[in-house]
Scaffold this motif. Structure first.
Motif, PDB file in Angstrom:
ATOM      1  N   UNK A  36       0.839  -1.203   0.000  1.00  0.00           N
ATOM      2  CA  UNK A  36       0.000   0.000   0.000  1.00  0.00           C
ATOM      3  C   UNK A  36       0.874   1.254   0.000  1.00  0.00           C
ATOM      4  N   UNK A  37       0.411   2.262  -0.728  1.00  0.00           N
ATOM      5  CA  UNK A  37       1.164   3.515  -0.825  1.00  0.00           C
ATOM      6  C   UNK A  37       0.890   4.375   0.406  1.00  0.00           C
ATOM      7  N   UNK A  38       1.912   4.788   1.135  1.00  0.00           N
ATOM      8  CA  UNK A  38       1.713   5.550   2.364  1.00  0.00           C
ATOM      9  C   UNK A  38       0.932   6.833   2.163  1.00  0.00           C
ATOM     10  N   UNK A  39       1.095   7.468   0.994  1.00  0.00           N
ATOM     11  CA  UNK A  39       0.390   8.723   0.739  1.00  0.00           C
ATOM     12  C   UNK A  39      -0.854   8.526  -0.123  1.00  0.00           C
ATOM     13  N   UNK A  40      -1.244   7.267  -0.354  1.00  0.00           N
ATOM     14  CA  UNK A  40      -2.445   6.970  -1.135  1.00  0.00           C
ATOM     15  C   UNK A  40      -3.684   6.964  -0.260  1.00  0.00           C
ATOM     16  N   UNK A  41      -4.865   6.744  -0.845  1.00  0.00           N
ATOM     17  CA  UNK A  41      -6.116   6.786  -0.098  1.00  0.00           C
ATOM     18  C   UNK A  41      -6.215   5.739   1.018  1.00  0.00           C
ATOM     19  N   UNK A  42      -5.489   4.629   0.902  1.00  0.00           N
ATOM     20  CA  UNK A  42      -5.519   3.608   1.950  1.00  0.00           C
ATOM     21  C   UNK A  42      -4.456   3.844   3.001  1.00  0.00           C
ATOM     22  N   UNK A  43      -3.480   4.694   2.691  1.00  0.00           N
ATOM     23  CA  UNK A  43      -2.328   4.852   3.571  1.00  0.00           C
ATOM     24  C   UNK A  43      -1.606   3.516   3.658  1.00  0.00           C
ATOM     25  N   UNK A  44      -0.792   3.323   4.680  1.00  0.00           N
ATOM     26  CA  UNK A  44      -0.064   2.069   4.820  1.00  0.00           C
ATOM     27  C   UNK A  44      -0.884   0.986   5.537  1.00  0.00           C
ATOM     28  N   UNK A  45      -2.211   1.086   5.464  1.00  0.00           N
ATOM     29  CA  UNK A  45      -3.114   0.213   6.221  1.00  0.00           C
ATOM     30  C   UNK A  45      -3.268  -1.153   5.544  1.00  0.00           C
ATOM     31  N   UNK A  46      -2.613  -2.165   6.105  1.00  0.00           N
ATOM     32  CA  UNK A  46      -2.690  -3.503   5.517  1.00  0.00           C
ATOM     33  C   UNK A  46      -4.087  -4.100   5.672  1.00  0.00           C
ATOM     34  N   UNK A  47      -4.808  -3.699   6.712  1.00  0.00           N
ATOM     35  CA  UNK A  47      -6.192  -4.188   6.862  1.00  0.00           C
ATOM     36  C   UNK A  47      -7.051  -3.738   5.696  1.00  0.00           C
ATOM     37  N   UNK A  48      -6.825  -2.530   5.218  1.00  0.00           N
ATOM     38  CA  UNK A  48      -7.589  -2.030   4.071  1.00  0.00           C
ATOM     39  C   UNK A  48      -7.287  -2.845   2.816  1.00  0.00           C
ATOM     40  N   UNK A  49      -6.041  -3.272   2.662  1.00  0.00           N
ATOM     41  CA  UNK A  49      -5.678  -4.135   1.534  1.00  0.00           C
ATOM     42  C   UNK A  49      -6.435  -5.447   1.648  1.00  0.00           C
ATOM     43  N   UNK A  50      -6.359  -6.063   2.825  1.00  0.00           N
ATOM     44  CA  UNK A  50      -7.052  -7.343   3.039  1.00  0.00           C
ATOM     45  C   UNK A  50      -8.565  -7.211   2.818  1.00  0.00           C
ATOM     46  N   UNK A  51      -9.153  -6.126   3.314  1.00  0.00           N
ATOM     47  CA  UNK A  51     -10.596  -5.924   3.166  1.00  0.00           C
ATOM     48  C   UNK A  51     -11.005  -5.854   1.699  1.00  0.00           C
ATOM     49  N   UNK A  52     -10.219  -5.180   0.890  1.00  0.00           N
ATOM     50  CA  UNK A  52     -10.573  -5.051  -0.520  1.00  0.00           C
ATOM     51  C   UNK A  52     -10.464  -6.376  -1.268  1.00  0.00           C
ATOM     52  N   UNK A  53      -9.558  -7.249  -0.836  1.00  0.00           N
ATOM     53  CA  UNK A  53      -9.324  -8.501  -1.548  1.00  0.00           C
ATOM     54  C   UNK A  53      -9.969  -9.718  -0.894  1.00  0.00           C
ATOM     55  N   UNK A  54     -10.519  -9.544   0.299  1.00  0.00           N
ATOM     56  CA  UNK A  54     -11.071 -10.670   1.059  1.00  0.00           C
ATOM     57  C   UNK A  54     -12.206 -11.382   0.332  1.00  0.00           C
ATOM     58  N   UNK A  55     -12.989 -10.674  -0.432  1.00  0.00           N
ATOM     59  CA  UNK A  55     -14.122 -11.277  -1.129  1.00  0.00           C
ATOM     60  C   UNK A  55     -13.714 -12.326  -2.154  1.00  0.00           C
ATOM     61  N   UNK A  56     -12.449 -12.351  -2.511  1.00  0.00           N
ATOM     62  CA  UNK A  56     -11.954 -13.322  -3.485  1.00  0.00           C
ATOM     63  C   UNK A  56     -11.374 -14.570  -2.820  1.00  0.00           C
ATOM     64  N   UNK A  57     -11.403 -14.619  -1.492  1.00  0.00           N
ATOM     65  CA  UNK A  57     -10.876 -15.783  -0.785  1.00  0.00           C
ATOM     66  C   UNK A  57      -9.366 -15.803  -0.681  1.00  0.00           C
ATOM     67  N   UNK A  58      -8.726 -14.644  -0.816  1.00  0.00           N
ATOM     68  CA  UNK A  58      -7.283 -14.564  -0.712  1.00  0.00           C
ATOM     69  C   UNK A  58      -6.870 -14.576   0.752  1.00  0.00           C
TER      70      UNK A  58
END
Length: 168
Positions: free
Chosen positions: A94-116
């Motif tokens: 995740x990009x620190x200055x992007x809309x998600x910041x460095x939040x790994x939970x936000x990465x997981x939340x966006x991809x969780x629906x695919x069973x990753x």
């Protein structure tokens, strides 16, 4: 520089071992390690199934069977793949200055629906290594990864692919 990169949990079973992979030098590698250790379940005297997702080693995915050689110090070194798992490996930073910041939970939340499923390198370096199951909606995963890159959420790389991934 060598490092015990990978989950540092103790083995869960007597047949679980750490298999070490040598890393191919890359100029764009974000961390300066020469090896990566992955937990694996011993299947035979010189074979094991990889039990976690690699952060650094390209061409390997969780669930694959690898052959290893044990050196004089008892260290198990990967010597090649015996059987593919059908899984892919994707790394997302995740990009620190992007809309998600460095939040790994936000990465997981966006991809969780695919069973990753996946793991995080560290709190200081929020690299997320993900296992993409062979039966996942690969077209949807690829589209979301591209959208996240295009919208400044993250950088990503696909480090282990299958024919199904290529065709999606």
């Amino acid at each position: 520089m060598s490092s015990p990169v990978g989950p540092q949990r103790p083995p869960r079973e007597a047949d679980q071992i750490k298999v070490w992979f040598r890393l191919v030098p890359r100029e764009d590698r974000l961390v300066p390690y020469e090896t990566e250790g992955l937990w694996a379940t011993r299947l035979g005297p010189d074979t094991a199934r990889v039990d976690n997702v690699p952060f650094l080693r390209d061409g390997v995915a969780e669930g694959e069977t690898v052959r290893f050689r044990t050196d004089g110090d008892g260290v198990h070194w990967a010597a090649g793949r015996v059987r593919d798992s059908g899984n892919c490996t994707v790394r997302v930073l995740p990009l620190p200055d992007g809309p998600l910041g460095p939040d790994v939970r936000a990465v997981h939340e966006r991809l969780a629906g695919f069973g990753l499923t996946g793991e995080v390198f560290s709190a200081d370096f929020p690299l997320v290594a993900l296992t993409v199951p062979g039966g996942a909606d690969l077209r949807g995963v690829k589209a979301l990864l591209a959208r996240g890159r295009d919208e400044g959420w993250w950088h990503f790389e696909v480090s282990c692919v299958t024919e199904a991934w290529r065709g999606a």
